[in-house]
Design a protein around this motif. Structure first.
Motif, PDB file in Angstrom:
ATOM      1  N   VAL A 117       0.828  -1.200   0.000  1.00  0.00           N
ATOM      2  CA  VAL A 117       0.000   0.000   0.000  1.00  0.00           C
ATOM      3  C   VAL A 117       0.866   1.255   0.000  1.00  0.00           C
ATOM      4  O   VAL A 117       0.520   2.280  -0.587  1.00  0.00           O
ATOM      5  CB  VAL A 117      -0.940   0.002   1.228  1.00  0.00           C
ATOM      6  CG1 VAL A 117      -1.718   1.305   1.337  1.00  0.00           C
ATOM      7  CG2 VAL A 117      -1.901  -1.182   1.158  1.00  0.00           C
ATOM      8  N   PHE A 118       2.013   1.164   0.666  1.00  0.00           N
ATOM      9  CA  PHE A 118       2.937   2.301   0.752  1.00  0.00           C
ATOM     10  C   PHE A 118       4.343   1.732   0.904  1.00  0.00           C
ATOM     11  O   PHE A 118       4.536   0.734   1.602  1.00  0.00           O
ATOM     12  CB  PHE A 118       2.600   3.178   1.961  1.00  0.00           C
ATOM     13  CG  PHE A 118       3.552   4.332   2.188  1.00  0.00           C
ATOM     14  CD1 PHE A 118       3.298   5.578   1.635  1.00  0.00           C
ATOM     15  CD2 PHE A 118       4.703   4.170   2.956  1.00  0.00           C
ATOM     16  CE1 PHE A 118       4.174   6.644   1.842  1.00  0.00           C
ATOM     17  CE2 PHE A 118       5.586   5.234   3.164  1.00  0.00           C
ATOM     18  CZ  PHE A 118       5.306   6.474   2.607  1.00  0.00           C
ATOM     19  N   GLN A 144       3.415   8.981   7.180  1.00  0.00           N
ATOM     20  CA  GLN A 144       3.010   8.962   5.774  1.00  0.00           C
ATOM     21  C   GLN A 144       2.391   7.611   5.409  1.00  0.00           C
ATOM     22  O   GLN A 144       1.390   7.540   4.693  1.00  0.00           O
ATOM     23  CB  GLN A 144       4.219   9.234   4.875  1.00  0.00           C
ATOM     24  CG  GLN A 144       4.772  10.647   4.961  1.00  0.00           C
ATOM     25  CD  GLN A 144       6.005  10.826   4.088  1.00  0.00           C
ATOM     26  OE1 GLN A 144       6.058  10.355   2.954  1.00  0.00           O
ATOM     27  NE2 GLN A 144       7.022  11.484   4.628  1.00  0.00           N
ATOM     28  N   ALA A 145       3.003   6.542   5.905  1.00  0.00           N
ATOM     29  CA  ALA A 145       2.476   5.206   5.624  1.00  0.00           C
ATOM     30  C   ALA A 145       1.095   5.024   6.237  1.00  0.00           C
ATOM     31  O   ALA A 145       0.176   4.496   5.589  1.00  0.00           O
ATOM     32  CB  ALA A 145       3.440   4.148   6.161  1.00  0.00           C
ATOM     33  N   ALA A 148      -1.563   6.657   4.337  1.00  0.00           N
ATOM     34  CA  ALA A 148      -1.876   6.019   3.061  1.00  0.00           C
ATOM     35  C   ALA A 148      -2.760   4.790   3.225  1.00  0.00           C
ATOM     36  O   ALA A 148      -3.315   4.279   2.243  1.00  0.00           O
ATOM     37  CB  ALA A 148      -0.592   5.616   2.345  1.00  0.00           C
ATOM     38  N   ASN A 150      -5.908   2.743   3.837  1.00  0.00           N
ATOM     39  CA  ASN A 150      -7.362   2.932   3.744  1.00  0.00           C
ATOM     40  C   ASN A 150      -8.038   1.868   4.607  1.00  0.00           C
ATOM     41  O   ASN A 150      -8.606   0.894   4.128  1.00  0.00           O
ATOM     42  CB  ASN A 150      -7.813   2.820   2.292  1.00  0.00           C
ATOM     43  CG  ASN A 150      -9.297   3.064   2.146  1.00  0.00           C
ATOM     44  OD1 ASN A 150      -9.914   3.733   2.973  1.00  0.00           O
ATOM     45  ND2 ASN A 150      -9.895   2.501   1.111  1.00  0.00           N
TER      46      ASN A 150
END
Length: 411
Positions: A117-118, A144-145, A148, A150
């Motif tokens: 995902v990241f 940041q991860a 990201a 969802n």
């Protein structure tokens, strides 16, 4: 006899047992689908021994929690109406793996299906930063991860090239980072704002070994993962389980004494294995001090790509350095094969990148130096995970919590 609130004696214990049993059964079903792939409810019932009504109820809850989803029709069924397959749903929850290494920071987020995902790795000269500044930069990457993702974050697992006290996450000693007695887990939790998800810290070679074990799958139950960077670490899986040792400090293979009259190691001792097979040893032999491939501000993958290019072009100095490292790699690798008798010795990190030149001398040493016939059955393979092994192992550890207790994921 009833209690004042109308319950029968022991009803609380019975309810607790029921909750525990259902939690366990949810775990059984979820892990079954993870390990064996999409299955119909009837097939899951047959395989696990749970009755069909129970399996249907469990699957419904796992779907509601976003951990399973309906798949295609079961084409293997020959009689009656085809059953509907259920499969892992990658959208509901993610695990985050992070890594602090001597020359870079890295973070990855994987969903339940193992999809990325990241992912980000940044070159950082960690050896010349204090621990607090390093954790500040790492925290930004982890945030940041998390942003990201969802869905729900199952946890964050940090890999460090260090002796780590498993229960507390305290870093005892990281020679190549210059850190000692530092409460990494507590400091990272604080910087993340005491998040609702778990934060764990583990040795990077251990996590890389778990990722390599998952990568190989099949009939491999005993392996040694050698991860090469500035330092050298080893992760050992035996009987399908990570070998940690009595206090959790196993795997420090880079500090096997192999060259008593050799160089001083980052740990302060002389002649450790990593002084002759670590990336620093290779670069010192293959390059001059002002060569860009020694610049820690450049991404390690790009620098290794240049070393690989020179080797493929037949550069004499590069090939000589690789031969020397390969010979020393074989000496230490044969020691490990004699002691541990693994099915597989996995080359990770920079060893995997330069495997075309390092694998053959290691295989030769195992044939010649291992006392058991045919090298004890040990074969050498190059990991395809590169420098992502430790963070992938960390993300998997974070996700393991979901497979062990699916009720931790909100409905």
């Amino acid at each position: 006899m009833t209690l004042s609130d109308g319950r029968r004696p022991g009803s609380r214990a019975v309810a607790a047992d029921h909750v525990s049993l259902r939690r366990n059964n949810l775990s059984v079903v979820l892990r079954h689908v993870r390990d064996l792939g999409p299955r119909s409810r009837a097939r899951i019932a047959d395989d696990t021994g749970l009755n069909k009504a129970t399996v249907s109820s469990l699957v419904a809850e796992l779907v509601e929690r976003g951990l399973l989803r309906e798949g295609s029709a079961d084409s293997t069924r020959t009689l009656g109406r085809p059953g509907q397959l259920v499969e892992l749903d990658g959208s509901g929850v993610c695990g985050v793996g992070a890594e602090i290494n001597v020359e870079y920071l890295a973070v990855i987020a994987l969903n339940l299906s193992g999809e990325t995902v990241f992912e980000q790795r940044v070159p950082v000269d960690v050896a010349h930063l204090d621990p607090g500044a390093t954790l500040d930069r790492l925290t930004d990457l982890i945030k940041q991860a998390v942003a990201a993702v969802n869905g729900q974050v199952a946890g964050v697992t940090l890999a460090v090239p260090a002796l780590v006290q498993g229960e507390t996450g305290a870093l005892k000693l990281a020679p190549n980072l210059g850190w000692s007695e530092f409460p990494v887990a507590a400091e990272l939790r604080r910087r993340l704002g005491e998040p609702p998800y778990s934060v764990h810290v583990d040795n990077e070679a251990n996590l890389a070994a778990l990722a390599a074990y998952a990568e190989l799958q099949g009939d491999v139950h005993d392996l040694v993962l050698l991860t090469g960077a500035i330092g050298v670490g080893g992760g050992v899986v035996t009987g399908g389980h990570l070998l940690r040792g009595s206090q959790g400090y196993s795997g420090e293979v880079g500090h096997m004494p192999v060259a008593p009259a050799g160089r001083t190691c980052g740990c302060g001792r002389t002649g450790c294995w990593e002084t002759v097979v670590g990336l620093t040893a290779l670069l010192h032999q293959a390059t001059d001090a002002d060569d860009p491939v020694r610049d820690p501000s450049l991404d390690v993958v790009q620098r290794l790509a240049e070393i690989k290019r020179r080797a493929e072009a037949g550069d004499v100095r590069t090939l000589a350095a690789l031969r020397d490292v390969g010979d020393w790699l074989g000496i230490g690798g044969a020691v490990l094969a004699n002691i541990l008798n693994p099915d597989v010795l996995v080359l990770g990190g920079y060893f995997a990148v330069l495997g075309p030149w390092l694998k053959a001398p290691l295989e030769q040493a195992i044939r010649e130096r291992v006392i058991a016939p045919d090298g004890g059955g040990c074969r050498v393979v190059q990991s395809e995970l590169g420098f992502t092994a430790a963070v992938r192992g960390g993300a998997r550890i974070s996700l393991d919590q979901v497979f062990l207790d699916p009720t931790g994921v909100a409905q």
